[in-house]
Every structure is written in structure tokens, then in C-alpha cells.
Scaffold this active site. Sequence first.
Site, PDB file in Angstrom:
ATOM      1  N   ARG A 203      42.598  16.414  27.495  1.00 14.31           N
ATOM      2  CA  ARG A 203      41.264  16.797  27.017  1.00 14.31           C
ATOM      3  C   ARG A 203      40.667  17.897  27.881  1.00 14.31           C
ATOM      4  NH1 ARG A 203      38.960  11.571  24.432  1.00 14.31           N
ATOM      5  NH2 ARG A 203      40.496  10.059  25.124  1.00 14.31           N
TER       6      ARG A 203
ATOM      7  N   CYS B 136       3.251  39.213  31.134  1.00 10.58           N
ATOM      8  CA  CYS B 136       2.594  38.909  29.866  1.00 10.58           C
ATOM      9  C   CYS B 136       3.437  39.336  28.675  1.00 10.58           C
ATOM     10  CB  CYS B 136       1.202  39.532  29.803  1.00 10.58           C
ATOM     11  SG  CYS B 136       1.210  41.319  29.844  1.00 10.58           S
TER      12      CYS B 136
ATOM     13  N   HIS C  47      29.232  14.320  14.784  1.00  8.05           N
ATOM     14  CA  HIS C  47      29.013  15.720  15.173  1.00  8.05           C
ATOM     15  C   HIS C  47      27.616  16.190  14.797  1.00  8.05           C
ATOM     16  CE1 HIS C  47      29.189  20.119  14.484  1.00  8.05           C
ATOM     17  NE2 HIS C  47      29.853  20.082  15.635  1.00  8.05           N
TER      18      HIS C  47
ATOM     19  N   GLY D 205       4.903  43.975  31.827  1.00  7.13           N
ATOM     20  CA  GLY D 205       5.085  43.992  30.380  1.00  7.13           C
ATOM     21  C   GLY D 205       6.578  43.965  30.149  1.00  7.13           C
TER      22      GLY D 205
ATOM     23  N   MET E 221      35.851  22.198  22.117  1.00  6.68           N
ATOM     24  CA  MET E 221      37.217  22.514  22.531  1.00  6.68           C
ATOM     25  C   MET E 221      38.179  21.429  22.060  1.00  6.68           C
ATOM     26  SD  MET E 221      36.530  24.234  26.198  1.00  6.68           S
ATOM     27  CE  MET E 221      35.540  22.844  26.692  1.00  6.68           C
TER      28      MET E 221
ATOM     29  N   ARG F  32      28.956  10.414  30.616  1.00  7.17           N
ATOM     30  CA  ARG F  32      28.233  11.648  30.950  1.00  7.17           C
ATOM     31  C   ARG F  32      26.755  11.404  30.675  1.00  7.17           C
ATOM     32  NH1 ARG F  32      30.875  14.843  25.837  1.00  7.17           N
ATOM     33  NH2 ARG F  32      29.808  13.698  24.210  1.00  7.17           N
TER      34      ARG F  32
ATOM     35  N   LYS G 173      33.648  15.955  32.628  1.00  7.70           N
ATOM     36  CA  LYS G 173      34.460  14.781  32.278  1.00  7.70           C
ATOM     37  C   LYS G 173      35.323  14.351  33.465  1.00  7.70           C
ATOM     38  CE  LYS G 173      36.658  14.821  28.240  1.00  7.70           C
ATOM     39  NZ  LYS G 173      36.451  13.801  27.201  1.00  7.70           N
TER      40      LYS G 173
ATOM     41  N   ARG H 127      -6.439  44.162  27.742  1.00 12.90           N
ATOM     42  CA  ARG H 127      -5.623  45.373  27.816  1.00 12.90           C
ATOM     43  C   ARG H 127      -6.198  46.429  26.887  1.00 12.90           C
ATOM     44  NH1 ARG H 127       0.446  45.352  25.797  1.00 12.90           N
ATOM     45  NH2 ARG H 127      -0.612  45.336  23.787  1.00 12.90           N
TER      46      ARG H 127
ATOM     47  N   GLU I 131       5.332  48.246  33.217  1.00 12.01           N
ATOM     48  CA  GLU I 131       6.226  48.122  32.059  1.00 12.01           C
ATOM     49  C   GLU I 131       7.128  49.331  31.921  1.00 12.01           C
ATOM     50  OE1 GLU I 131       3.853  47.680  28.491  1.00 12.01           O
ATOM     51  OE2 GLU I 131       2.237  48.881  29.329  1.00 12.01           O
TER      52      GLU I 131
ATOM     53  N   TYR J 135       1.224  34.336  38.081  1.00  9.27           N
ATOM     54  CA  TYR J 135       1.059  33.641  36.806  1.00  9.27           C
ATOM     55  C   TYR J 135       2.036  34.162  35.760  1.00  9.27           C
ATOM     56  CZ  TYR J 135      -1.432  37.754  34.983  1.00  9.27           C
ATOM     57  OH  TYR J 135      -1.752  39.017  34.564  1.00  9.27           O
TER      58      TYR J 135
ATOM     59  N   ASN K 140       8.568  43.207  27.804  1.00 10.33           N
ATOM     60  CA  ASN K 140       9.213  43.744  26.597  1.00 10.33           C
ATOM     61  C   ASN K 140       9.504  45.230  26.778  1.00 10.33           C
ATOM     62  OD1 ASN K 140       8.628  41.226  25.644  1.00 10.33           O
ATOM     63  ND2 ASN K 140       6.996  41.879  24.280  1.00 10.33           N
ATOM     64  N   ASP K 141       8.449  45.969  27.113  1.00  6.62           N
ATOM     65  CA  ASP K 141       8.643  47.411  27.287  1.00  6.62           C
ATOM     66  C   ASP K 141       9.558  47.698  28.468  1.00  6.62           C
ATOM     67  OD1 ASP K 141       7.403  49.394  25.516  1.00  6.62           O
ATOM     68  OD2 ASP K 141       5.636  48.133  25.787  1.00  6.62           O
TER      69      ASP K 141
ATOM     70  N   SER L 212       0.465  43.261  35.831  1.00  4.04           N
ATOM     71  CA  SER L 212       1.125  42.328  34.938  1.00  4.04           C
ATOM     72  C   SER L 212       2.370  43.010  34.362  1.00  4.04           C
ATOM     73  CB  SER L 212       0.149  41.943  33.824  1.00  4.04           C
ATOM     74  OG  SER L 212       0.782  41.072  32.918  1.00  4.04           O
TER      75      SER L 212
ATOM     76  N   ARG M   8      -4.623  41.836  23.375  1.00  3.19           N
ATOM     77  CA  ARG M   8      -4.186  43.121  22.829  1.00  3.19           C
ATOM     78  C   ARG M   8      -5.336  43.637  21.977  1.00  3.19           C
ATOM     79  NH1 ARG M   8      -0.709  39.304  21.528  1.00  3.19           N
ATOM     80  NH2 ARG M   8       1.253  39.119  22.676  1.00  3.19           N
TER      81      ARG M   8
ATOM     82  N   GLY N 263      32.719  18.682  21.190  1.00  2.00           N
ATOM     83  CA  GLY N 263      33.436  19.076  19.985  1.00  2.00           C
ATOM     84  C   GLY N 263      33.859  20.525  19.940  1.00  2.00           C
TER      85      GLY N 263
END
Lengths: 894, 894
Positions: A95, A853, A463, A788, A106, A345, A26, A640, A767, A873, A790-791, A786, A584, A104
Site C-alpha cells: 500500500r 487588504c 469514497h 494590496g 493511490m 490515522r 500509514k 481608500r 501594491e 492586521y 492582488n495588484d 496596507s 473601496r 483512494g
Amino acid sequence: MAEKFVYEFGARTDGDAKMKELLGGKGANLAEMARIGLPVPPGFTITTAVCAAFTAKGGLPEEVDAQKNAALANVEKQVGRRFGDAKDPLLFSVRSGARESMPGMMDTILNLGLNDETVLGLAAATNNPRFAYDSYRRFIQMYGDVVLEVHAEDEHSHDPFEEILSAVKRSSGVQFDNQLSEANLRDIIERYKELIQKVTGRSFPQDVHQQLLGAIGAVFKSWNNQRAILYRRKYGIPGEWGTAVNVQSMVFGNMGPDSATGVAFTRDPASGENVFYGEYLIDAQGEDVVAGIRTPNPIRQMEKDMPAVYGELVAMRKKLESHFHDMQDFEFTVQQNKLYMLQTRNGKRTGFAAMRIALEMERDGLIDQKTAIGRIPADSITTLLAPIFDGKEQAKAKVIGKGLPAGPGAASGKVCFSAAKAEELHRCGEKALLCRAETSPEDIRGMLASEGILTSRGGVSSHAALVARQMGKVCVVGAATLEIDYGSRSMRAGAVTVKEGDEISIDGTRGEVYLGSLATVPSEINQVLEGTLPAEKSAIYGMFARLMEWCDGCRKLKVYLNADSPQQAKAGLRYGGEGVGLIRTEHMFFEGGRIDFMREMILAETAAEREKALAKLLPMQREDFIGIFTAMEGLPVNIRFLDPPLHEFVPHDEDTQRALGKKFNIPFERIRARVEALKEFNPMLGHRGCRLGISYPEVSRMQARAVFEAVVHCKKQNIAVHPEIMIPLIGFVKELRHQADIVQEAARAVREESGVQFDYLLGTMLELPRACLRAGEIAEIAQFCSFGSNDLTQTALGMSRDDMGSFLDRYNELEIFTQNPFATIDMEGVGELMKIAVERARKTRPGIVLGICGEHGGEPLSVKFAHAIGLTYVSCSPNRVPVAKLAAAQAALT
Amino acid sequence: MAEKFVYEFGARTDGDAKMKELLGGKGANLAEMARIGLPVPPGFTITTAVCAAFTAKGGLPEEVDAQKNAALANVEKQVGRRFGDAKDPLLFSVRSGARESMPGMMDTILNLGLNDETVLGLAAATNNPRFAYDSYRRFIQMYGDVVLEVHAEDEHSHDPFEEILSAVKRSSGVQFDNQLSEANLRDIIERYKELIQKVTGRSFPQDVHQQLLGAIGAVFKSWNNQRAILYRRKYGIPGEWGTAVNVQSMVFGNMGPDSATGVAFTRDPASGENVFYGEYLIDAQGEDVVAGIRTPNPIRQMEKDMPAVYGELVAMRKKLESHFHDMQDFEFTVQQNKLYMLQTRNGKRTGFAAMRIALEMERDGLIDQKTAIGRIPADSITTLLAPIFDGKEQAKAKVIGKGLPAGPGAASGKVCFSAAKAEELHRCGEKALLCRAETSPEDIRGMLASEGILTSRGGVSSHAALVARQMGKVCVVGAATLEIDYGSRSMRAGAVTVKEGDEISIDGTRGEVYLGSLATVPSEINQVLEGTLPAEKSAIYGMFARLMEWCDGCRKLKVYLNADSPQQAKAGLRYGGEGVGLIRTEHMFFEGGRIDFMREMILAETAAEREKALAKLLPMQREDFIGIFTAMEGLPVNIRFLDPPLHEFVPHDEDTQRALGKKFNIPFERIRARVEALKEFNPMLGHRGCRLGISYPEVSRMQARAVFEAVVHCKKQNIAVHPEIMIPLIGFVKELRHQADIVQEAARAVREESGVQFDYLLGTMLELPRACLRAGEIAEIAQFCSFGSNDLTQTALGMSRDDMGSFLDRYNELEIFTQNPFATIDMEGVGELMKIAVERARKTRPGIVLGICGEHGGEPLSVKFAHAIGLTYVSCSPNRVPVAKLAAAQAALT
């Protein structure tokens, strides 16, 4: 020279649009507008750097206070009035304004500088006592709420100021605030002051400088209020940024019928259409519009009400877009027919709008292609792919209301009249549709939990509309014919009464509300891709296709897809997936009757028995691979090997165990004992991944053979195949070598048996932290790796995704996570391991193909990180392919 | 120049003692002995570099073959005979020899070069046909077994060669091999050849060069036989090293009564006493001594039998020690009164012997202190601390046998007559005592599984004695009065019959065997430390104390101890622990009735309820801390806050749940539900460590307060205290900051309440990969860090120690682990993370105290690693303190 903490704007302007970090969005844009000659009331910005200092100190540092006073004096000179002057007082608005807009979230205070004395001066100077008392009333109410913290006691009670206001309106028999008389207002002011005295034990502050300091402090403090924190968490805004405070001389939209206030967009923020868009209220202050209490008028109506001002606004619209090169969301006030700009803005917009505006601005030469690509939040385009209502059903459906289309798309769900109810339903896995007269920041959690949002009041800058746009929620606002009654938890729509829990549907593209849950069909884009809708009939497809073409032209990352079936592979291929980055294989074992053969294999007591069961699974796996190879003809397909603990495959209830025993003629007790033996304390860290293939080499042998036999089959049919075999959960290079030997031997055998030659790549998942650290030697064998993710996240953080529920909320609350590390890659920890791995793997094998992956592969920030560390990739679920492509293009362009 | 693969020794010697990596220990020392003029029969060594090449190619590379032939020709020249010469043939021994001695693990062939023709030549040349045929008989037997793989079919069958030999002995009525006549031997030879023809389908090879190649190949191959792999695993020898092959011209100990063969030690390898030690057999070849078939004569008897040779041997003993500066284990052969040295190496010794020899050699100026410290395997000194038999009981106990003391110490257990039985008992958690006539390499697993080893045959250089020394097992050999009958699974000792499963005891220091399980008392060292034995009465304590003093003088690492009670702290302090590196406060919650208050806390539904339960735990924790602070007066004491998942504290059976409900007046259903809710999929990665203190700040608050109140209590008693508070399982610096704030506030409050000032340190565990990577920012808050190497191993490797049982054997078998990563730090993976953490933490806070408190803290290789990466301390269980000190000293000296 001392550090500069206060920046002025107006006749003298210190900042500009580029200084968002320091001045907030702002403040920076106020400076920019002043700089280019737009009518901005003068004021100053206290920088974001002061926010942390203020929080730590509990007040303004001395040097900042001095700079503030100097700036204030300059404003006084410019406007020719003095702050606290009993005759003709200068008033201020105070403000917040963070680096990124947090609408909205703050606090704001208007009309600051009024007290029992100056209100008389204002009345005299404007010759408008009603206006003066209305302003004072508003000021006390805001200041009392925000600074003195006189609130409703809980979410079920009424705001005490609003209660007084309503009482007076009732007793005077008026409906709207602007109908209150001067006497009414004086009455209200007295009652407000009594309320404050009663609640706080102190009288309302009369010292204007004390007022100003209180307001500045409240704004800084509001950076850390609950809803601001929640918002930041949702949008990944660091708490460290802080907010700036803008102190600006007041102009008044509430000085009578020749005054007004409004919010406008240079284009339609919901659909993206290039039309002037917005709304205003006569004789009102800015907060009235956003709060959605009175439904404002559409902006075009101003052409009749205030034609001269409207002309100025249209010119302003053009000027803003040509200067800022983006769709602007601006606030204005008309004070006695004079237009002032209070804010501009870059406008928040829906995914639909973002794409349309970006493409059209590029076409019109307003921005270049690179900028256009960067303008579309990568995640937002999933909304374009979401199902839409079935046209036939929609035509027959009962329309029970009509409002403004504020968030395109189709949503059905059970009506909820409170945010809490929506959250409750969502937790139980049900679809909620939040219906409110209007929404407020307190409703954010409920809005997040809902499929769509419907309000009976408020316009497109209310809002509800604002937040829905940003969240990508389906939304209809201002459906005025709906009468919501919170008391009876029901809603009347003409003759129809809808109760809480009843199902309705809303079309956020058309602005319509329907009874019941309407059937959906694939999105237009998917209809075109699937060939059921001609491309030329869908404008949205045309835009999508153009955007994807741009992305393909500039991104460096390839985008692969995770698929466990030919259907999934085809779906990803339609979106332009360039290969399969993860099959998988275990998912294939769950289908149909296969699970029993898998179980037979697991229950086997000798390698010979295992091989017998595996021999039955082999042709099934081979068929699966043939299907995916055929679908992905000519593209790489990454398979895999078996990954999850065997425990996941066996039945845990006695009945199924007995049935299985009968089927394979195995005593039930043996099955039960084996299932028991497979239980692990920490299965995530147990006997899984390559550890299975090492314990039971015959499993890997079968899988390798199934792959290679499928390859041979395809080659005989002249289908080009690029198989990649991926060994999971490698920690030690010797594990990989062991599995590689099995694969190599299977390849040799199949080549010899079939007489068909073929190539393949062998690689591994990275992984485990150890694998990342040893990537150098792993790459001696692995032809690709690749991540992994998550693991890798689970092990690097020592945190199981399945078990973090017990402390996740607490961690979010304390901002220990800036992002959920299972949604966005934890760049500082997990990402560091990835960087180390990339560096070491490339040192051994410079051209090695590296990908990701895990589920992060389709999440924009993670995709950008993948680009930044030089991966080859990302692989993601099919419907995230467009998101990943867009994110990859954005990464390549920054 | 081409690479050199063959090194000669003899008149021309290419190598020396330093070339053990290339020539193996045996080859390098043969070269060294030749170099210093000892009587070594000439020969050559094919280097370890050829081992892998041979395995890969399945034969000798061409250039190696050529070098071998050249060396062979040189040997022929030196001894003046030719290989395969029908008149006067040169014969060879072919032996393995790895970098580190692996006694009995690999194969050896003697008398190579004999065939139907050369045997006649040998008979003629030596004028001793009996000797020639005996040699040929032996050669066929060894070659048949080792190269042609004509073995017993399984462990229960007899060796087919031995069967023929026994049959002939029986039919001729002779007892010992050396009593067989020439005719007997020729008969045996014919039968051996028929056996080979029958089993292999081929006749015994007559071409001597083919014999040599076969033998070389068999030795290389034996590097990868099962028992060699098992041995390497036990001693952490990498498979990559390979063995060398030593081809040496034969000398003969079996040429009649003026010939002999023997093994000797320059000192007693069991007790370390400085006496000439060893044994020999007249008219025998070397293998006869080691195999333990005929019980050899003690070396001192040679003084009578062959006084001249004995004199030479005594001189040799002195020469060897003064040249090699270590106790030597050497093999010799006497051929017609002429002494030849066939091998020397640093002798394996027991922990007792290692310490005594090192200290005495240092005292006598043979080695310096640094070398002496390096000579004692750090792990071996735990044997000095093991309990010994209670003297009174021992005096009363029935002695049922007496043999040679081959492995000092006291052991009781159930008699097992086979290795398999010992393994079986061990698996069931019972104590096994392996009793065999003699042991062989096939018994290694069973020896490992036993408390002690007892043989009725063989001397101190027999296989049993050798292996027991190295494993640190209690051992008595050659207890000749015991008659073991495998058939009836029993053993006769005079009038007593001991059955399998009966309990006996052996004293490996005295060489005695007792009936029943004898009571034990603490080791002499512990008796002295506990004050029940005067120091001057224990020589072993004197040595131990001297050694520890040396270690304290040179090590850089401090050695702390892990203790959960004042008793444990005192025990570690007696061994010279320099502080407490880890108090697992949760262990204190399990004691006595406390667990119920802990459960009350866990079952609480609100923070207030929790605080009520915590208030009961606080005084108990405080008392614990006072006890440990008092015990450790003036030394640092490190307290780790609550770490394990709460699930570990709650009862899982209904009865206890109901009782608990009654006690605290909580409905049983609530308890059951809460226990259920606490279950996690992967508790290791779940709600534990600092995550608990973050979810329930009141727990950390209580613990901090208990620490500080204990500190105040001690300070008031003038007890110096150095408390350190350690937050577990930190991954994010904000977690640490959160807990640090709580601790700081508690410190402030306790200081204020008590008016006592105190200091403390606040730090954290580094036990997650992320924490290691973020150590730089963690060190901004942490004043010390301690690696939790158990958890760090689990997460870095993604491997739960509790679940790895299902694949551990397989991983060991495939040598995926060179060491069990939970025993010795995985230096390449976990160690790499530690290095990164050390570097980053020190960059932020250069003087930061860094330690390790996982179980690795008392394991010598891990301690050395801790030294190498610059840690400040290791912390281990009290009884590992001396081991850690010695390892730390060794690390500092290398």
C-alpha cells in the site's frame, strides 16, 4: 553507516508516529500501533525518500532492494511462513502512504505472493480452497489493473475484469461475490489470465519477487497519476514529498463468516458526536468496504454478529483516542475471530465535526486549548456560516429519499448523473448536484464542481463520504431507495422520477433528499448574531462563540473587514471585525444615480467643470462615510481613494452614451471620443490609483473633504471616529507626498470651517514592487501601509488575473504553481517583496501599522504568512472574518 | 560653530573650485579665480543650502542675513565704497549659480544699489551722468522684471519696459541704446517708475538693503521657474540641489568707448578647434552680449580696438586652460581699459567639439587619457554618426544665407517662426526648423522639438548657440542677411521669400542656409566603416577610431547589439559590437509571406495542425539564424524565443481575415472567433513569453530545432558559432526547467541526426520582479541571464509604457520622475531589483554571465549603472554601440 530506506514494524519496530515525513502517515502509525502493543500484522515500510529515486531510476536502487530483502526475511521469521512457499505461503499487501493522507488516490495491492502453485498451498494450509481461489482472483484483478495496466478503455467502458466477474455471476445465477463457488472462481482466474495475456502480450507473473517489485513500483508511480496530482493541487501538497510503500503480511477478512473487515471512527466524522461509528462487512476484504459496492453494516450491528470482537473494538477505540489524542479513523480485519489492526490515522472530518470534536476533547481534558484550536481547519468553519433550509419549507417539502448524513449542510441544484455533466453545468454558472450510485476517484473534478453529492450506495466510509468530508461538501450517502439509471439519465424514487437537470435538495445534516429547490435561511450562527434566534437555543452557536473567544485570546493579528457600505460593515462587526481595513470608495460611485455624476466628472474638460460634478458627489460620499463611521463607532475605518481606471465608469454602448449626452447636454460625439480616449492597452498598468488623484487633484480634494466633513458630523453627534485615508498604487514617494498635501490642506480647511478638531491617519497601499522596495522612504510619510496583494501579485508575477485563464490549467497541470497565487499569497515571490517592505518600513517608523487588504486577507495560509512576517492586521470580506481569526490564532500558537 | 552660509571672494577668499555643490559653479570658480590672482571684483556667495530654506521660509533665515551683512561690510572695506552711499555708492550684481551651469535659465540683476539719490552720487563720482542714468535705467528694468514681476502679459505682447525704451528711441531718432542722451535716459527712468507704480501699486524701492533682499529672493525663487524646471528635467538635474546666489561688486563695461564686455571661449565650442574664440561689445553690460540684441564683434577684432586689453585676454586664455585643464567659457568686463574677470566655467561644447578638444588636450599633455574619455558626453557622439548633406547636392543648392556655425551637422525641415509652431509640427510627426531673429529661454520647448535652429541675430555666445550646443542641435546663428518678419510669417533672403512651412536646410558645420530639403549621405564615419571613404581622408573618423580604441582598452562591460537580421548584425559589428545580445525571433515572423504561416500556426486547433504550420516556418527561421551566425562568426549570438502575445500576429480587419480563411481553407467565423478569443484585458500581463512555449511546446521545439540545424549548417561550413538560447518572461523556475527540457531534447535529436557535435548556452530573461527575487534558483538552470529592463520597468512600476501618455506630462511637471524610467533605468526601484538578482544569481553560479538587453542598454546612465552592479554586458541597437562603449569606458574609469 548507509542510509536507512526500509523500516520494520511488528515484533521489531524501527519507526514511530512522529516519522510521518519519512514513513508516510500509514507507515508511521503502523509502527506506532505495533509499538504500543496493538495487534498489527508485521511488515515494513520503504521510505518516501525512495519515491523520487525510484521515479528517476525507473526501479529500486540496489541498496534499497537489499534492505527490503532483509526486512522481508524478518517478517518471514515472525509469522513462521515463507514468501512464495508452495506449501504455506506468506502473502503481502502493498500500500501507498504519503505524509498526508490522500484517501483512494493511490494504488493498493492485496494478496500478493499468490501464483498457480502457492494458491494450492494456501488452499491446503487454510483448508479452504474457496477462500484461496477468491484471494487469487482478487490479486490477479488488482495486479492486472494497477501494475499491468489492464483497464477499461475509457470512462464509458466497463472494467474488463468486472465484466468477466459479472458474466460468471450471471451464468451461475449468483448476486454477490461471496456466493461464487470454487469452480466459478477457478473459471474466473483462467479468464483473467487470458485477458492479461491478450492485452499485455505476456502471461501473469508467477515469480513472487517479481510480483513484489512490480507492486512497489506501481505504488511509487501512482504518486504521479492524474487523480493524485489533482488531489495534491486541491490540498496544496507538494509533489516533492513522495509516497512511502508499506509491505505488510496479509490477514484475511474473507475466510468465511467468522471473518470480516471494517472501517471505524472513534467519533462521528460528519457531526462530530462522541459515538462509536463505522461499518464492516462479513467475509470480505478491506477494499470492498471503501469501494461502496456492497453497502456495509453499521458498526453497532457487530455487537450482535461478533460480540467478543465488538468488545475488543470498543476497547481499541478508547485506547486509540487516549494514545493519539485525536479522533481516529482505523481499519481492522477479523480473521477467524481474531482482530487485527491494519491502519489508524487522524480521521478526516467535516467543519462541523472538527469544531465539535476539538471543543469536546478540550472540555474532557484529552487535549489542551492550543491543540484544539489547531485541530480546526480555518477554512472549514465557513460551512458553519452557510445558509440552512428554511424549517417551514423543509417540513412541507417532499422527501424522496433518505440516506446517511455524510456532509452537513443544505444544498440544492440540478441533478447530474456524471461528473462531466456537473462540471459542464458549473462552467455555465449553474448549480449542480452530483447523483451517483457510488463515486470513485475519477469523479473528483465533478464533486468539486457540485453543490452537494448524493449516492444510493455505500456507507459513511465510502469514497463519496470521505471526499465530501474533506472538501466540506454537503453529502448524503447510501440513499438506497433511489434507483439511478445512467442509461436513461434518470432516477426513480418510489413513484417519482427525477430526470437529469431537475432540481432537488439534500440535507446533509439529516440525510434527507427533497424534490425541488428549497428556500434557505441564514445559518443558526447568523440567526443568533442577527438576533432572530436566542443564543441558548443553538448548540452550534455556543461552540462557535467559545472558539472565537479562544481565538481572540491568543491571536496577535487584528482582523479588519473590507466594506463598501454600512450593511457590510455591520455584518463584519457581528463576526467580531475590529475595524474597516478597506473601503473601496469607487464602489460607492456605482450606486443608484451616482454613476451619472461620476460620468459627468469624467467627461468634464476643465478642472472647473470637474469640480462642479464633484460638488454633487461630495454629499453622497459624505453620507456613505457617516453611515460606516456610525456603524463602526470607535473602531478604525480605512478609506481608500479612487482607484480603478476611469474607463470602468463610462458607458460603452451608444444608447447609454446618447442618453448621457442628453442628460448633461454634451454632444454624443464628445462622449464617444472621451470614452475612446480612455481606452488603454493595459488598464491594470495605466491611469489609475493615485495617478488619477495626481492628474485630477480636485478628485482627491473632494474625497478628503467628504471624509473630514463626515468626521465632523459624527463628532458633533458624539460618535468616536478613527478615520484612516489610504492612497492607492503608490510607486514613488513623491506621489504620496503630493496626495498627502491635498489631504492635509482639506483637513485644515474643514477644521477651520467647522471649528471641530479631529485626528486622522494617512497611509498608502503597497501594491507595486517598487513601493515595497521603497517602503523605507514611503514610511517617512505613510503612518500605515496596507499590502494590496492582488495588484502586487499581478505586477510581481507579470500576470493578469483576468488573462491567466488561457494558461492556468496548463500551469496547474505542470505544477508550476503549487497554489493559485491569487488565492494564496505566493510566499517565495510576492511574499519576499512583502518581507522586504516590512523590514524597510519598520526601520524608518518602528511602530508602523502594516496590514493586508487584498483577497488573500481571508485565506488561512496567507493569514498565517501575514502573522509570520509581523503584520499588524489582515482585512477581509465580512464573512471571512471568523476564518481569519481562527487562522490568526493558529498562527500565533505555532 | 554656526554653519557657514556665506562665502567671500576677493582679497579674502573662503571657497575654491572644488566647492561647486555648496557654492554653485559660478561661486566656486569666482573663488578659484580670486585665489589664483585673476582680477575678480570682490563679493560673496550665499550657499545652495540656503535655497531650500529660503523657499520654505519665504525669506532669508536670520543667521544667513547676519553672515551676509558681515560679508557685505568686508566688500565695502576692500573697494573703499559703501553700499547705499549717496556720494559714491557701491553697486552689486546678484546672480544665480547652481552646481551645474544652467545658462540663461535663472535670473540676474545688475547695478543693484542705485536709487534716486545714489544715482546722483554715481554720476558725480564717475563724472559721467549718462553712464549713471544708463545704469539706473538698466537696474530698474531688470529689477522690475525679475523681482517685481512686471512682464509682458503673454508671449505675443511686448515687454513693457522694452516698449518704453523703443518709444523713446523712436522719438529721439536713435538706433542703439548707447546713443541715448542723458535726458532720454532720465525720461525713460521716470516712465519705468510710473509703469512699476501702475502695475504693482507700489513705488520702486529706494532702500538699497530692501533691493538686495528682493534680488536674492528672486534668484532663489527663479530656481523653480518653469524654464529652469524644464531644463533640469531635460538634463536630469535634481530639484533638490538648489542654486547659490552670488553678490558681487559691480564693474562697468558701459562707461564709454574705453569700456567693454564680452564672452570668450578658450577654444571653438562648436568645432573644437584650438583657436581663441568669442565676442564682445564696446560700452555695454554683459547681458547685452548674451541677449543677442546687438550682434557683437568677434574677439579677434579687439586686437585692433583695445590692443593692450586683448593682450591681457590672450594671456588669460592660456592661464585659464593651464589651471583648469579644460576649455573655459569666461565672461569679462573692461572698465576704462582695466580688465575684470566675472566668471569662468568649463565651456559647453558640441559632440564634435567635445571629442576634438578631449583628444587634442590629451595629445598636448594637458589632460590624461582617462580625463579625456570622461570629457565626452557619451550620448553626444551620436551626432558624429548622423547623416550629412550629399556633397554634390549641396554644391548645387541655393545658398540663401550665411551665419556662424554654432552646432555642426545637417538639418532640413519646415520653417517655423515660433517655438509653438515647431512643437505643433513635431507633434504631428513633421520635421521643424526653428527660425528666429534671436531665441530666448521661452523657446526651449520649441528648440527641443526642432531639427535645427537658425537665427538672424546674435553670436556664438547667444542663447541660441549656447542651447543648441548643449542639446546637440544643428544650429546657425547670426545669419544677418535674413530678414524675418513675424507678422507675415515669412523671411526675406535677398530676392527669395520663405514662408512658414516652406522647407529649408542648414549646415551647422559650414554655417550655410539652403532653400529646400537637401538629400543626405551617411556620416563620414559611416562612410569609412562602409568602405566608401578612405579612412585617411576623414579627420573625424580618425578621432572616432582613436576614441573607440581607448574605450576598448579600459572598459569592463562588453557591448553587444540587438539585431533581428544579418544586416543589423553587420551594422553593429562595424561599430565594434562584440556579439548579439538579443534576437527577437518574432520579428522574423513578420517578414514577407511568413506572417501567414505564423497565423496558420496560431489558428490551428490541435498540436498536430500547429506542428504542420510550424514545419513551414522552421526552414525560414533556420535561414535567418544561418545569416546572423555567419555575420557574427565566432561571436556569441543570443536568440530569444517567441515573446509577444499571439494577438499581435493575427489580422484584426474582416477583409484580411476572410483572405486568410480562403488561403488556408478555414471558415472566416473560426478565424474571427479565434482572434476574439486571443484578446486580452492586459496583454502585457497575459499569455506571452515562455507561457506560449509552455502552452504550445511544439513552438519552442521548432525554434530550438531551427537554431540547432543552423548551428550544424555553419559548423559544416567551418563557421564558428556560439549560440545562446534565451527563454523570455520567466517567473517560476519550473517554467525555465520545462523549456530547458524541450531545448535539450531538440539538441540531442539534432546532434544524433546530423552526427555533428555542438555546444550552446541556455539562459533566461530577468524581466519580472519575481524572477529577480528568485534569481538564485533560476541560476541553477540558467547559464546566463539578461535583464529585460523594459518589461521589468513596466512590472516593477506597474506602469505600461503605452498607457503612460495620459499622465506623463503631469508626472514630469511634478518631478515625480527625475528621469523617464523607460529611457534611463529607475535605479532606486528597478535597479534595486537588478541588484538583488545579481547578488542571488552570482551566489548560485559565481561566474554567471549577466547582461541587459532592454532599450536602456544603449543609454549612458543606464550603462554606467550596469557597470556599477557588475553586469557582464549591455546589448543595444547597432547605432548605440559607440555610445555604450564610451559610457562603459567612463564607468570603468570613475
